[in-house]
Write a protein that holds these residues in place. Structure first.
Motif, PDB file in Angstrom:
ATOM      1  N   PHE A 539       0.823  -1.378   0.053  1.00 34.40           N
ATOM      2  CA  PHE A 539       0.012  -0.150  -0.044  1.00 34.40           C
ATOM      3  C   PHE A 539       0.868   1.266  -0.001  1.00 34.40           C
ATOM      4  CE2 PHE A 539      -2.125  -3.163   2.165  1.00 34.40           C
ATOM      5  CZ  PHE A 539      -3.301  -3.555   1.476  1.00 34.40           C
ATOM      6  N   GLY A 540       0.480   2.225  -0.757  1.00 32.21           N
ATOM      7  CA  GLY A 540       1.242   3.439  -0.783  1.00 32.21           C
ATOM      8  C   GLY A 540       0.643   4.782  -1.200  1.00 32.21           C
ATOM      9  N   ILE A 541       1.372   5.815  -1.026  1.00 37.99           N
ATOM     10  CA  ILE A 541       0.874   7.098  -1.425  1.00 37.99           C
ATOM     11  C   ILE A 541       2.011   7.887  -2.371  1.00 37.99           C
ATOM     12  CG2 ILE A 541       0.201   9.420  -0.455  1.00 37.99           C
ATOM     13  CD1 ILE A 541      -0.778   7.860   2.071  1.00 37.99           C
ATOM     14  N   LYS A 542       1.614   8.498  -3.121  1.00 40.59           N
ATOM     15  CA  LYS A 542       2.659   9.460  -4.086  1.00 40.59           C
ATOM     16  C   LYS A 542       1.964  11.034  -4.053  1.00 40.59           C
ATOM     17  CE  LYS A 542       3.801   5.099  -6.437  1.00 40.59           C
ATOM     18  NZ  LYS A 542       3.829   4.497  -8.099  1.00 40.59           N
ATOM     19  N   ALA A 543       2.859  11.703  -3.714  1.00 42.28           N
ATOM     20  CA  ALA A 543       2.565  13.247  -3.772  1.00 42.28           C
ATOM     21  C   ALA A 543       3.339  14.315  -4.404  1.00 42.28           C
ATOM     22  CB  ALA A 543       2.051  13.586  -2.446  1.00 42.28           C
ATOM     23  N   LEU A 544       2.839  15.045  -5.177  1.00 43.61           N
ATOM     24  CA  LEU A 544       3.506  16.060  -5.181  1.00 43.61           C
ATOM     25  C   LEU A 544       3.208  17.547  -4.569  1.00 43.61           C
ATOM     26  CD1 LEU A 544       3.185  15.985  -9.256  1.00 43.61           C
ATOM     27  CD2 LEU A 544       5.329  15.403  -8.138  1.00 43.61           C
ATOM     28  N   LEU A 545       3.933  18.049  -3.830  1.00 41.81           N
ATOM     29  CA  LEU A 545       3.311  18.870  -2.770  1.00 41.81           C
ATOM     30  C   LEU A 545       4.140  20.308  -3.163  1.00 41.81           C
ATOM     31  CD1 LEU A 545       4.668  16.930   0.561  1.00 41.81           C
ATOM     32  CD2 LEU A 545       2.334  16.951  -0.648  1.00 41.81           C
ATOM     33  N   SER A 546       3.104  21.156  -2.955  1.00 42.37           N
ATOM     34  CA  SER A 546       3.446  22.680  -3.593  1.00 42.37           C
ATOM     35  C   SER A 546       4.440  23.396  -2.561  1.00 42.37           C
ATOM     36  CB  SER A 546       2.188  23.600  -3.347  1.00 42.37           C
ATOM     37  OG  SER A 546       1.490  23.606  -2.173  1.00 42.37           O
ATOM     38  N   ALA A 547       4.476  23.019  -1.215  1.00 37.20           N
ATOM     39  CA  ALA A 547       5.457  23.465  -0.148  1.00 37.20           C
ATOM     40  C   ALA A 547       6.941  23.083  -0.746  1.00 37.20           C
ATOM     41  CB  ALA A 547       5.126  22.890   1.014  1.00 37.20           C
ATOM     42  N   TRP A 548       7.567  23.946  -1.037  1.00 31.40           N
ATOM     43  CA  TRP A 548       9.071  23.968  -1.433  1.00 31.40           C
ATOM     44  C   TRP A 548       9.093  22.875  -2.750  1.00 31.40           C
ATOM     45  CZ3 TRP A 548      11.681  22.583   3.987  1.00 31.40           C
ATOM     46  CH2 TRP A 548      11.476  24.020   4.809  1.00 31.40           C
ATOM     47  N   GLN A 549       8.173  22.545  -3.359  1.00 29.80           N
ATOM     48  CA  GLN A 549       8.389  21.963  -4.722  1.00 29.80           C
ATOM     49  C   GLN A 549       8.691  20.467  -4.452  1.00 29.80           C
ATOM     50  OE1 GLN A 549      10.250  24.091  -8.201  1.00 29.80           O
ATOM     51  NE2 GLN A 549      10.119  25.903  -7.125  1.00 29.80           N
ATOM     52  N   SER A 550       7.946  20.051  -3.284  1.00 30.06           N
ATOM     53  CA  SER A 550       8.590  18.747  -2.780  1.00 30.06           C
ATOM     54  C   SER A 550       7.742  17.672  -3.517  1.00 30.06           C
ATOM     55  CB  SER A 550       8.166  18.679  -1.338  1.00 30.06           C
ATOM     56  OG  SER A 550       8.788  19.746  -0.695  1.00 30.06           O
ATOM     57  N   GLU A 551       8.294  16.312  -3.347  1.00 25.36           N
ATOM     58  CA  GLU A 551       7.829  15.033  -4.011  1.00 25.36           C
ATOM     59  C   GLU A 551       7.867  14.032  -2.699  1.00 25.36           C
ATOM     60  OE1 GLU A 551       8.267  14.096  -8.449  1.00 25.36           O
ATOM     61  OE2 GLU A 551      10.094  14.950  -7.813  1.00 25.36           O
ATOM     62  N   LEU A 552       6.843  13.242  -2.750  1.00 21.03           N
ATOM     63  CA  LEU A 552       6.883  12.451  -1.542  1.00 21.03           C
ATOM     64  C   LEU A 552       6.225  11.106  -1.860  1.00 21.03           C
ATOM     65  CD1 LEU A 552       6.963  11.719   1.884  1.00 21.03           C
ATOM     66  CD2 LEU A 552       4.570  12.560   1.618  1.00 21.03           C
ATOM     67  N   THR A 553       7.089   9.973  -1.655  1.00 25.86           N
ATOM     68  CA  THR A 553       6.392   8.590  -1.845  1.00 25.86           C
ATOM     69  C   THR A 553       6.515   7.815  -0.201  1.00 25.86           C
ATOM     70  OG1 THR A 553       8.419   7.614  -2.242  1.00 25.86           O
ATOM     71  CG2 THR A 553       7.048   8.496  -3.979  1.00 25.86           C
ATOM     72  N   VAL A 554       5.425   7.154   0.030  1.00 24.09           N
ATOM     73  CA  VAL A 554       5.550   6.220   1.228  1.00 24.09           C
ATOM     74  C   VAL A 554       4.969   4.915   0.678  1.00 24.09           C
ATOM     75  CG1 VAL A 554       4.487   6.252   3.802  1.00 24.09           C
ATOM     76  CG2 VAL A 554       4.928   8.264   2.680  1.00 24.09           C
ATOM     77  N   SER A 555       5.464   3.830   1.127  1.00 24.34           N
ATOM     78  CA  SER A 555       4.807   2.607   0.988  1.00 24.34           C
ATOM     79  C   SER A 555       5.060   1.780   2.254  1.00 24.34           C
ATOM     80  CB  SER A 555       5.583   1.909  -0.269  1.00 24.34           C
ATOM     81  OG  SER A 555       6.919   1.980  -0.010  1.00 24.34           O
ATOM     82  N   TRP A 556       4.067   0.788   2.301  1.00 23.73           N
ATOM     83  CA  TRP A 556       3.894  -0.579   3.284  1.00 23.73           C
ATOM     84  C   TRP A 556       3.957  -1.596   2.638  1.00 23.73           C
ATOM     85  CZ3 TRP A 556       0.543  -4.355   4.268  1.00 23.73           C
ATOM     86  CH2 TRP A 556       1.077  -5.069   5.444  1.00 23.73           C
ATOM     87  N   PHE A 557       4.804  -2.664   2.908  1.00 22.04           N
ATOM     88  CA  PHE A 557       4.716  -3.723   2.276  1.00 22.04           C
ATOM     89  C   PHE A 557       4.980  -4.946   2.959  1.00 22.04           C
ATOM     90  CE2 PHE A 557       9.220  -2.845   3.016  1.00 22.04           C
ATOM     91  CZ  PHE A 557       9.677  -4.027   3.070  1.00 22.04           C
ATOM     92  N   ASP A 558       4.348  -6.012   2.505  1.00 20.92           N
ATOM     93  CA  ASP A 558       4.578  -7.514   3.318  1.00 20.92           C
ATOM     94  C   ASP A 558       4.802  -8.680   2.336  1.00 20.92           C
ATOM     95  OD1 ASP A 558       3.588  -9.981   4.370  1.00 20.92           O
ATOM     96  OD2 ASP A 558       2.732  -9.018   6.148  1.00 20.92           O
ATOM     97  N   ILE A 559       5.705  -9.133   2.476  1.00 21.56           N
ATOM     98  CA  ILE A 559       6.366 -10.099   1.446  1.00 21.56           C
ATOM     99  C   ILE A 559       6.520 -11.613   2.159  1.00 21.56           C
ATOM    100  CG2 ILE A 559       7.699 -10.914  -0.456  1.00 21.56           C
ATOM    101  CD1 ILE A 559       8.796  -8.171  -0.712  1.00 21.56           C
ATOM    102  N   ALA A 560       6.157 -12.615   1.634  1.00 21.04           N
ATOM    103  CA  ALA A 560       6.152 -14.149   2.234  1.00 21.04           C
ATOM    104  C   ALA A 560       6.573 -15.192   1.145  1.00 21.04           C
ATOM    105  CB  ALA A 560       5.081 -14.344   3.013  1.00 21.04           C
ATOM    106  N   ARG A 561       7.826 -15.761   1.323  1.00 23.15           N
ATOM    107  CA  ARG A 561       8.147 -16.615   0.606  1.00 23.15           C
ATOM    108  C   ARG A 561       8.022 -17.965   1.192  1.00 23.15           C
ATOM    109  NH1 ARG A 561      14.070 -18.208  -1.177  1.00 23.15           N
ATOM    110  NH2 ARG A 561      13.604 -19.566  -3.298  1.00 23.15           N
ATOM    111  N   ARG A 562       7.180 -19.132   0.574  1.00 26.79           N
ATOM    112  CA  ARG A 562       7.140 -20.081   1.295  1.00 26.79           C
ATOM    113  C   ARG A 562       7.549 -21.203   0.559  1.00 26.79           C
ATOM    114  NH1 ARG A 562       2.248 -17.159   1.955  1.00 26.79           N
ATOM    115  NH2 ARG A 562       1.830 -16.760   4.374  1.00 26.79           N
ATOM    116  N   ASN A 563       7.611 -22.567   1.215  1.00 22.11           N
ATOM    117  CA  ASN A 563       8.224 -23.660   0.730  1.00 22.11           C
ATOM    118  C   ASN A 563       9.650 -23.406   0.417  1.00 22.11           C
ATOM    119  OD1 ASN A 563       5.820 -25.162   1.175  1.00 22.11           O
ATOM    120  ND2 ASN A 563       4.926 -24.420  -0.736  1.00 22.11           N
TER     121      ASN A 563
END
Length: 729
Positions: A539-563
């Motif tokens: 799950f994630g968020i991607k943003a272009l922010l007007s303050a200071w011409q900023s760019e932001l990305t946030v992501s959460w992940f859950d990976i499982a490798r079985r067998n």
């Protein structure tokens, strides 16, 4: 021209720069891909050292629908040529480590290995122009950035586009291509740094006619190394010819040649504290009180006739055809040939009884041929007034991989005065591997509303694997040989919602499959099991922010490798065990003032095994953290340009990597470290003069653990100062 000293190079560079007029060209904010080559040659790199997150650009990797990064339902990092050049990032490993949550190593056993999202080695695929050769630990070599346009890193399983072996992501190196809409142009690069490390590169874009253009880039590096007897060199040449007879049709033929010889440094042995003259427990610690002795810091324990060299040649023919407004086609026919050789004393184990270092011998030669064809068609239409894009892909890949190996008798040498000696006889065991693979996939994107998209896809592979083993006399070993057909099926689902032109959120679920042990080239008869199962939620968020011409990305992940592989008895393994990784990643760039920029990223990862016994060492790793997986990786950078009204830029960065384990048993710990880099650059009309200082504080640290040699550690390079000049015409 050969310049053998840093002073001589500095004088030569200053002489060259005096030939240029000290005027600047205003750097536009447009994406480099939207500029003509003539504009590219005249745009300065001032302010580019702190990269944008490129949310408004269109990545090439895993993006058949040509969506911007802001609208893609997964994490993708892009570092462009202008940033790599501005920051002095001359190697792929150095460039990728600037991205979110990635660490790497340069062990000559597995050059340019990577770890991200809790997985290491062959769970991170490395591809070139979108084509995967095979397991990274077998096929990857150190690459420069001079011949590249950009590097893209996809996080999480990318099986749909790249097949098996992608549990934690894919690193795609994209080479430079010809441009039609530009005059003849050229560039040159030269640098000199400590340890007589020098590099040069030349590039030429040459339009032949209104419909034809060619490009050639050549890069050469060589060094004496910071450890005794570790001379190395690399030569990479890329050439391509573009023919576009009509606006809707283009053909591209390209060649990519690499020849290299890696530094033969396999590490420094760990010794008991009482056997060390200058013990240091700040770099590596172990539960049995072994440490590194700083008096052995620059010693090499390899043999005099060591080898770690290779020669590679890629050949490709690509066509892109817009058949109708609704239907497009792309096809790539490719061939790859490589020879690789290792001949070394690789393992250095201190023997407390004799007081000597016991060395092994190991050699392996690769004869690798790989060829195939990749076809993709994209159809755009509407379903009940909802725009819909459907991509169909089909590929065929064939691998002929011959591996000759042997283990001659080793010897012992002094800890403080090792005598190199010779390697010894080459009694070979032959292990040919033959793989034939067919794959088809469907991928689609449905715009339910102008702001809400749904994504889905599936892929089916048919993989026929034949692996034979022979003894030194050439007799066939039926008990160790193996043949099997695998038919893995992978899925992915995703959605993205654009709350505004500058803010989007996404969710993604994907599955994948890897061979047991991750390396399909090494599957033997006692590993006659199905592929492992991989799934990821993100799950994630991607943003272009007007303050200071900023760019932001946030992501959460859950990976499982079985067998995954589980050792059940001596020389017997089974499909069992689980490897899980969860984490949070954040990246941001800002421009507080017109001439000052800040950027940084941080990744938190919690990874562990459950019910897992490592088959190589018989170590019960249940509940342990995988090797080379830090809990925290963080980077921060700044740059300040137009200092005192001059075309002068200064900047720097700090990198933090927390503690990592060096083995499955978690008995060896590689300590956290912080490194500082600084640079200063002066921009001329057609040239940029750079001064880069790497590892400013002269930090002594071990960046990567070779899991097969837990009794030693490879220490990173000390402080280096590099002076370079890049010229465009």
């Amino acid at each position: 021209m050969t310049i053998t000293t840093a002073r001589g190079t500095g004088q030569a560079l200053l002489f060259l720069t005096c030939a240029f007029t000290a005027t600047t060209q205003a750097a536009g904010e447009a994406d480099l891909f939207e500029l003509s080559l003539d504009e590219l040659l005249n745009v300065t790199l001032t302010g580019s050292a702190v990269r944008d997150l490129n949310l408004e650009t269109t990545p090439v990797s895993a993006n058949p629908f040509n969506l911007s990064a802001l609208n893609l339902p997964f994490s993708i990092d892009v570092i462009e040529r202008k940033t790599m050049r501005a920051r002095g990032l001359t190697t792929v490993t150095g460039a990728v480590e600037n991205l979110v949550g990635v660490i790497s190593g340069e062990s000559p056993a597995e050059p340019s290995s990577f770890a991200m999202r809790g997985y290491i080695r062959d769970s991170v695929s490395v591809v070139r122009d979108g084509i995967k050769l095979g397991p990274a630990s077998m096929t990857m070599r150190p690459h420069n950035t001079f011949n590249l346009q950009q590097i893209e890193v996809i996080k999480g399983p990318a099986t749909l586009q790249f097949g098996q072996g992608t549990a934690s992501g894919v690193i795609n190196m994209i080479t430079r291509k010809p441009q039609l809409d530009a005059p003849v142009s050229s560039e040159a690069f030269v640098s000199q740094s400590r340890f007589d490390t020098r590099e040069w590169g030349v590039g030429l874009n040459m339009p032949v006619s209104a419909s034809t253009a060619a490009r050639v880039d050549v890069n050469k590096t060589q060094s004496d190394g910071w450890v005794a007897q570790t001379q190395s060199h690399s030569l990479n040449a890329t050439a391509s010819l573009l023919w576009q007879p009509r606006s809707e049709l283009s053909w591209l033929v390209s060649f990519d040649y690499l020849e290299d010889d890696l530094p033969a440094y396999w590490g420094t042995p760990l010794v008991p504290v009482d056997a060390a003259r200058e013990p240091n427990s700040d770099i590596v610690t172990s539960t049995d009180d072994r440490v590194l002795d700083l008096q052995t810091r620059y010693l090499n324990y390899n043999v005099a006739d060591s080898r770690s060299d290779s020669e590679h040649l890629w050949s490709r023919l690509s066509v892109n055809w817009q058949l109708t407004e609704a239907l497009s086609l792309s096809n790539t026919l490719f061939h790859f040939k490589a020879d690789r050789a290792w001949q070394n004393a690789e393992s250095y184990v201190f023997n407390p009884t004799s007081g000597l270092v016991d060395r092994d011998r190991f050699f392996v030669f690769h004869d690798h041929t790989f060829y195939g064809n990749k076809l993709e068609m994209v159809y755009s239409h509407k379903i009940a007034d909802m725009p819909h894009q459907l991509a169909f892909g089909a590929e065929y890949k064939a691998t002929d991989f011959s591996r000759e190996r042997g283990f001659p008798d080793g010897d012992s040498v002094s800890l403080f005065a090792p005598v190199a000696g010779q390697f010894g006889p080459l009694d070979k065991h032959l292990s040919p591997t033959d793989i034939r693979q067919w794959g088809i996939y469907l991928n689609n994107a449905l715009s339910v509303t102008p702001d809400w998209r749904l994504f889905g896809g599936l892929r089916r592979d048919h993989i026929r694997l034949d692996r034979d083993n022979y003894d030194v006399s050439g007799a066939f070993l039926a008990d160790e040989s193996f043949a099997r057909t695998f038919t893995p099926l992978a899925y992915q689902l995703g959605t993205s919602y654009q709350f505004s032109e500058s803010l989007s959120a996404y969710a993604h679920w994907s599955t994948g499959h890897d061979p047991v042990g991750s390396n399909i080239y090494l599957v033997n008869a006692n590993e006659n099991f199905d592929f492992t199962d991989i799934r990821q939620y993100e799950f994630g968020i991607k943003a272009l922010l007007s303050a200071w011409q900023s760019e932001l990305t946030v992501s959460w992940f859950d990976i499982a490798r079985r067998n995954i592989l589980l050792l059940t008895s001596h020389n017997t393994v089974g499909n069992s065990g689980t490897h899980v990784a969860r984490g949070l990643e954040l990246a941001i760039t800002s421009q507080p003032t017109e001439h000052f920029r800040l950027g940084g990223n941080i990744a938190y990862t919690d990874a562990s095994y459950s019910s897992f016994v490592d088959p190589d060492f018989g170590v019960n790793a249940s509940g342990h953290t995988p090797p080379n997986v830090p809990e925290i990786v963080a980077n921060v950078w700044f740059s300040w340009d137009q200092i005192m009204g001059l075309p002068l830029e200064i900047g720097g960065g700090v990198r933090h990597v927390s503690d990592r384990y060096g083995n499955f048993q978690n008995s060896v710990t590689f300590a956290r470290y912080e490194t500082v880099t600084l640079f200063a650059a002066y921009q001329f009309e057609h040239a940029r003069l750079n001064l880069n200082v790497r590892n400013l504080l002269n930090e002594t640290y071990a960046p990567w653990a070779d899991i097969f040699y837990p009794a030693q550690a490879a220490i990173a390079a000390p402080r280096t100062v590099e002076l370079s000049l890049h010229i465009n015409y």
